[in-house]
Design a protein around this motif. Structure first.
Motif, short mmCIF file in Angstrom:
data_model
loop_
_atom_site.label_atom_id
_atom_site.label_comp_id
_atom_site.label_asym_id
_atom_site.label_seq_id
_atom_site.Cartn_x
_atom_site.Cartn_y
_atom_site.Cartn_z
N GLN A 57 5.77 21.46 11.23
CA GLN A 57 5.19 20.34 10.49
C GLN A 57 4.92 20.77 9.04
OE1 GLN A 57 1.45 18.91 12.06
NE2 GLN A 57 2.01 16.81 11.56
N GLU A 58 4.39 21.96 8.85
CA GLU A 58 4.14 22.46 7.49
C GLU A 58 5.44 22.66 6.73
OE1 GLU A 58 1.76 25.99 7.52
OE2 GLU A 58 0.00 24.95 8.27
N ALA A 59 6.44 23.21 7.41
CA ALA A 59 7.73 23.48 6.75
C ALA A 59 8.43 22.18 6.35
CB ALA A 59 8.63 24.31 7.66
N ASN A 60 8.20 21.13 7.11
CA ASN A 60 8.86 19.86 6.82
C ASN A 60 8.04 18.97 5.89
OD1 ASN A 60 11.05 20.52 8.46
ND2 ASN A 60 10.09 19.65 10.27
N ALA A 61 6.85 19.42 5.54
CA ALA A 61 6.00 18.62 4.65
C ALA A 61 6.68 18.48 3.29
CB ALA A 61 4.63 19.28 4.50
N TYR A 62 6.70 17.28 2.83
CA TYR A 62 7.34 16.99 1.55
C TYR A 62 6.26 16.97 0.48
CZ TYR A 62 9.87 14.45 -2.07
OH TYR A 62 10.46 14.08 -3.25
N CYS A 63 6.42 17.79 -0.52
CA CYS A 63 5.39 17.83 -1.57
C CYS A 63 5.81 17.05 -2.79
CB CYS A 63 5.03 19.27 -1.92
SG CYS A 63 6.38 20.26 -2.54
N GLY A 64 6.93 16.37 -2.74
CA GLY A 64 7.37 15.55 -3.86
C GLY A 64 8.01 16.35 -4.96
N GLU A 65 8.37 15.66 -5.98
CA GLU A 65 8.98 16.31 -7.13
C GLU A 65 7.92 16.61 -8.17
OE1 GLU A 65 12.19 13.99 -8.71
OE2 GLU A 65 13.07 13.68 -6.74
N MET A 66 8.15 17.68 -8.87
CA MET A 66 7.25 18.03 -9.94
C MET A 66 7.33 16.97 -11.03
SD MET A 66 6.90 21.72 -11.61
CE MET A 66 6.33 21.89 -13.27
N PRO A 67 6.19 16.54 -11.56
CA PRO A 67 6.24 15.52 -12.61
C PRO A 67 6.95 16.05 -13.86
CG PRO A 67 3.98 16.25 -12.22
CD PRO A 67 4.84 16.95 -11.24
N SER A 68 7.58 15.13 -14.53
CA SER A 68 8.29 15.50 -15.76
C SER A 68 7.28 15.76 -16.88
CB SER A 68 9.23 14.37 -16.17
OG SER A 68 8.48 13.24 -16.58
N ASP A 69 7.76 16.36 -17.94
CA ASP A 69 6.90 16.61 -19.11
C ASP A 69 6.35 15.29 -19.65
OD1 ASP A 69 7.32 19.33 -18.92
OD2 ASP A 69 8.92 19.35 -20.42
N ASN A 70 7.17 14.25 -19.62
CA ASN A 70 6.75 12.94 -20.11
C ASN A 70 5.62 12.37 -19.24
OD1 ASN A 70 6.98 10.78 -21.97
ND2 ASN A 70 8.06 9.60 -20.40
N GLU A 71 5.74 12.55 -17.90
CA GLU A 71 4.70 12.04 -17.00
C GLU A 71 3.39 12.80 -17.21
OE1 GLU A 71 7.19 10.48 -13.14
OE2 GLU A 71 7.07 12.64 -13.47
N ILE A 72 3.49 14.09 -17.43
CA ILE A 72 2.29 14.88 -17.69
C ILE A 72 1.66 14.45 -19.01
CG2 ILE A 72 1.47 17.22 -18.25
CD1 ILE A 72 3.43 18.23 -16.10
N LYS A 73 2.49 14.17 -20.00
CA LYS A 73 1.98 13.71 -21.29
C LYS A 73 1.25 12.38 -21.12
CE LYS A 73 3.35 12.54 -25.97
NZ LYS A 73 4.42 12.42 -26.94
#
Length: 129
Positions: free
Chosen positions: A86-102
């Protein structure tokens, strides 16, 4: 306010979180392989006891005595294996882009600038008397 709305700090925290999450997923995958091999060994041992019992080398009571701990360990490993999968299959999503962080840092800055004194103190943990 600068600390909570800093693009650099937000970006660093996101990278750190994603790195830690990826390390945990990789660790879970390694655990799965180890547990799988251990379960295979226990099942082989259990099969040997069953064959020995079938050959009349010991009684059914002895068979139960020998196999009960193996079955308990196999059951425990199955639960651990399910958790690791279950932990190995957990999806953590995509890292936010620089624009999203801004955008997030700008939104935080705007929100923080518009807070009243009570809200600012609450964020900082000051008590108002």
């Amino acid at each position: 306010m600068r600390l909570m709305s800093s693009e650099e700090l937000l970006s660093e925290q996101v990278r750190r979180w994603f790195g830690a999450r990826e390390a945990k997923i990789n660790s879970s995958r390694a655990d799965i392989a180890v547990m799988g091999r251990e379960m295979d060994g226990l099942k082989t041992c259990e099969d040997r006891y069953n064959k020995a019992y079938g050959a009349g080398l010991f009684t059914v009571e002895q068979l139960r005595e020998y196999t009960a701990p193996l079955q308990e360990k196999i059951s425990s490993l199955r639960r651990q294996l399910a958790n690791s999968q279950q932990e190995a299959n957990a999806y953590c999503g995509e890292m936010p882009s620089d624009n999203e962080i801004k955008e997030l840092s700008e939104a935080a800055r705007s929100t923080l600038q518009n807070l009243n004194l009570h809200a600012r103190r609450a964020i900082l943990g000051f008590r108002l008397n």
